[in-house]
Motif scaffolding. Structure first.
Motif, PDB file in Angstrom:
ATOM      1  N   MET A   1       0.857  -1.246   0.070  1.00  0.00           N
ATOM      2  CA  MET A   1       0.171  -0.096   0.225  1.00  0.00           C
ATOM      3  C   MET A   1       0.934   1.224   0.015  1.00  0.00           C
ATOM      4  O   MET A   1       1.689   1.262   0.742  1.00  0.00           O
ATOM      5  CB  MET A   1      -0.855   0.053   1.160  1.00  0.00           C
ATOM      6  N   THR A   2       0.612   2.146  -0.875  1.00  0.00           N
ATOM      7  CA  THR A   2       1.362   3.269  -0.961  1.00  0.00           C
ATOM      8  C   THR A   2       0.682   4.395  -0.307  1.00  0.00           C
ATOM      9  O   THR A   2      -0.516   4.573  -0.559  1.00  0.00           O
ATOM     10  CB  THR A   2       1.735   3.667  -2.361  1.00  0.00           C
ATOM     11  N   LEU A   3       1.301   5.219   0.656  1.00  0.00           N
ATOM     12  CA  LEU A   3       0.644   6.391   1.114  1.00  0.00           C
ATOM     13  C   LEU A   3       1.042   7.779   0.340  1.00  0.00           C
ATOM     14  O   LEU A   3       2.230   7.861  -0.100  1.00  0.00           O
ATOM     15  CB  LEU A   3       1.373   6.625   2.714  1.00  0.00           C
ATOM     16  N   ARG A   4       0.200   8.507   0.104  1.00  0.00           N
ATOM     17  CA  ARG A   4       0.251   9.506  -0.705  1.00  0.00           C
ATOM     18  C   ARG A   4       0.360  10.747   0.169  1.00  0.00           C
ATOM     19  O   ARG A   4      -0.850  11.214   1.119  1.00  0.00           O
ATOM     20  CB  ARG A   4      -0.541   9.781  -1.897  1.00  0.00           C
ATOM     21  N   THR A   5       1.187  11.697   0.164  1.00  0.00           N
ATOM     22  CA  THR A   5       1.119  12.795   1.049  1.00  0.00           C
ATOM     23  C   THR A   5       1.197  13.909  -0.012  1.00  0.00           C
ATOM     24  O   THR A   5       1.680  14.058  -0.986  1.00  0.00           O
ATOM     25  CB  THR A   5       2.622  12.901   1.784  1.00  0.00           C
ATOM     26  N   ALA A   6       0.513  15.059   0.723  1.00  0.00           N
ATOM     27  CA  ALA A   6       0.467  16.427  -0.024  1.00  0.00           C
ATOM     28  C   ALA A   6       1.619  16.989  -0.230  1.00  0.00           C
ATOM     29  O   ALA A   6       2.684  17.096   0.605  1.00  0.00           O
ATOM     30  CB  ALA A   6      -0.457  17.275   0.545  1.00  0.00           C
ATOM     31  N   PRO A   7       2.273  17.505  -1.434  1.00  0.00           N
ATOM     32  CA  PRO A   7       3.292  18.047  -1.477  1.00  0.00           C
ATOM     33  C   PRO A   7       3.695  19.391  -0.473  1.00  0.00           C
ATOM     34  O   PRO A   7       2.444  20.068  -0.338  1.00  0.00           O
ATOM     35  CB  PRO A   7       3.505  18.552  -3.072  1.00  0.00           C
ATOM     36  N   ALA A   8       4.899  19.736  -0.277  1.00  0.00           N
ATOM     37  CA  ALA A   8       4.971  20.869   0.895  1.00  0.00           C
ATOM     38  C   ALA A   8       4.561  22.151   0.143  1.00  0.00           C
ATOM     39  O   ALA A   8       4.865  22.476  -1.048  1.00  0.00           O
ATOM     40  CB  ALA A   8       6.526  20.872   1.016  1.00  0.00           C
ATOM     41  N   PRO A   9       4.061  22.850   0.817  1.00  0.00           N
ATOM     42  CA  PRO A   9       3.554  24.279   0.332  1.00  0.00           C
ATOM     43  C   PRO A   9       4.830  25.056  -0.135  1.00  0.00           C
ATOM     44  O   PRO A   9       5.729  25.165   0.715  1.00  0.00           O
ATOM     45  CB  PRO A   9       2.725  24.882   1.552  1.00  0.00           C
ATOM     46  N   THR A  10       4.827  25.579  -1.183  1.00  0.00           N
ATOM     47  CA  THR A  10       5.822  26.548  -1.689  1.00  0.00           C
ATOM     48  C   THR A  10       5.469  27.929  -1.491  1.00  0.00           C
ATOM     49  O   THR A  10       5.098  28.801  -2.252  1.00  0.00           O
ATOM     50  CB  THR A  10       6.052  26.221  -3.242  1.00  0.00           C
ATOM     51  N   THR A  11       5.256  28.164  -0.223  1.00  0.00           N
ATOM     52  CA  THR A  11       5.064  29.705  -0.022  1.00  0.00           C
ATOM     53  C   THR A  11       6.100  30.699   0.021  1.00  0.00           C
ATOM     54  O   THR A  11       6.101  31.724   0.126  1.00  0.00           O
ATOM     55  CB  THR A  11       4.081  29.872   1.305  1.00  0.00           C
ATOM     56  N   GLY A  12       7.238  30.160  -0.010  1.00  0.00           N
ATOM     57  CA  GLY A  12       8.643  30.983   0.166  1.00  0.00           C
ATOM     58  C   GLY A  12       8.775  31.428   1.615  1.00  0.00           C
ATOM     59  O   GLY A  12       9.497  32.374   2.031  1.00  0.00           O
ATOM     60  N   ARG A  13       8.425  30.745   2.598  1.00  0.00           N
ATOM     61  CA  ARG A  13       8.565  30.883   4.067  1.00  0.00           C
ATOM     62  C   ARG A  13       9.966  30.759   4.516  1.00  0.00           C
ATOM     63  O   ARG A  13      10.641  31.606   5.091  1.00  0.00           O
ATOM     64  CB  ARG A  13       7.750  30.174   4.924  1.00  0.00           C
ATOM     65  N   LEU A  14      10.897  29.943   4.072  1.00  0.00           N
ATOM     66  CA  LEU A  14      11.938  29.756   4.230  1.00  0.00           C
ATOM     67  C   LEU A  14      12.764  30.987   3.467  1.00  0.00           C
ATOM     68  O   LEU A  14      13.638  31.600   4.618  1.00  0.00           O
ATOM     69  CB  LEU A  14      12.736  28.614   3.784  1.00  0.00           C
ATOM     70  N   ARG A  15      12.495  31.237   2.584  1.00  0.00           N
ATOM     71  CA  ARG A  15      13.377  32.354   1.856  1.00  0.00           C
ATOM     72  C   ARG A  15      13.029  33.829   2.697  1.00  0.00           C
ATOM     73  O   ARG A  15      14.010  34.359   2.747  1.00  0.00           O
ATOM     74  CB  ARG A  15      12.694  32.464   0.514  1.00  0.00           C
TER      75      ARG A  15
END
Length: 91
Positions: free
Chosen positions: A1-15
């Motif tokens: 069984m493969t678990l699918r996770t949502a991609p990480a949001p690319t809000t630019g918070r780290l930047r």
């Protein structure tokens, strides 16, 4: 069984956090900022030098073990050949 996770949001918070942390602070002289950038370049090479010396000191016995195994038997054989024959023992 493969678990699918949502991609990480690319809000630019780290930047945004990175830019905020590295933005010049008002009231700090330019020479102090330049000195702060230069300090790692003076400390890092001395730290690398120390690490290199520790590695050298720790590995020197391992590197010298091979030649030692070659020299010791040769010296032992030479010493045995130079020794006078012991009376009563035939070779």
């Amino acid at each position: 069984m493969t678990l699918r996770t949502a991609p990480a949001p690319t809000t630019g918070r780290l930047r945004t956090v990175w830019a905020t942390a590295h933005a010049p602070v008002a009231g700090v002289p330019r020479w102090a900022r330049i000195a702060a950038y230069i300090i790692p370049f003076t400390v890092l090479p001395s730290g690398l030098w120390r690490i290199a010396m520790v590695v050298y000191v720790c590995y020197a016995p391992l590197l010298l073990w091979g030649p030692l195994l070659a020299v010791v038997p040769v010296a032992y054989g030479q010493r045995r050949r130079r020794a006078a024959p012991t009376p009563g023992i035939s070779r």
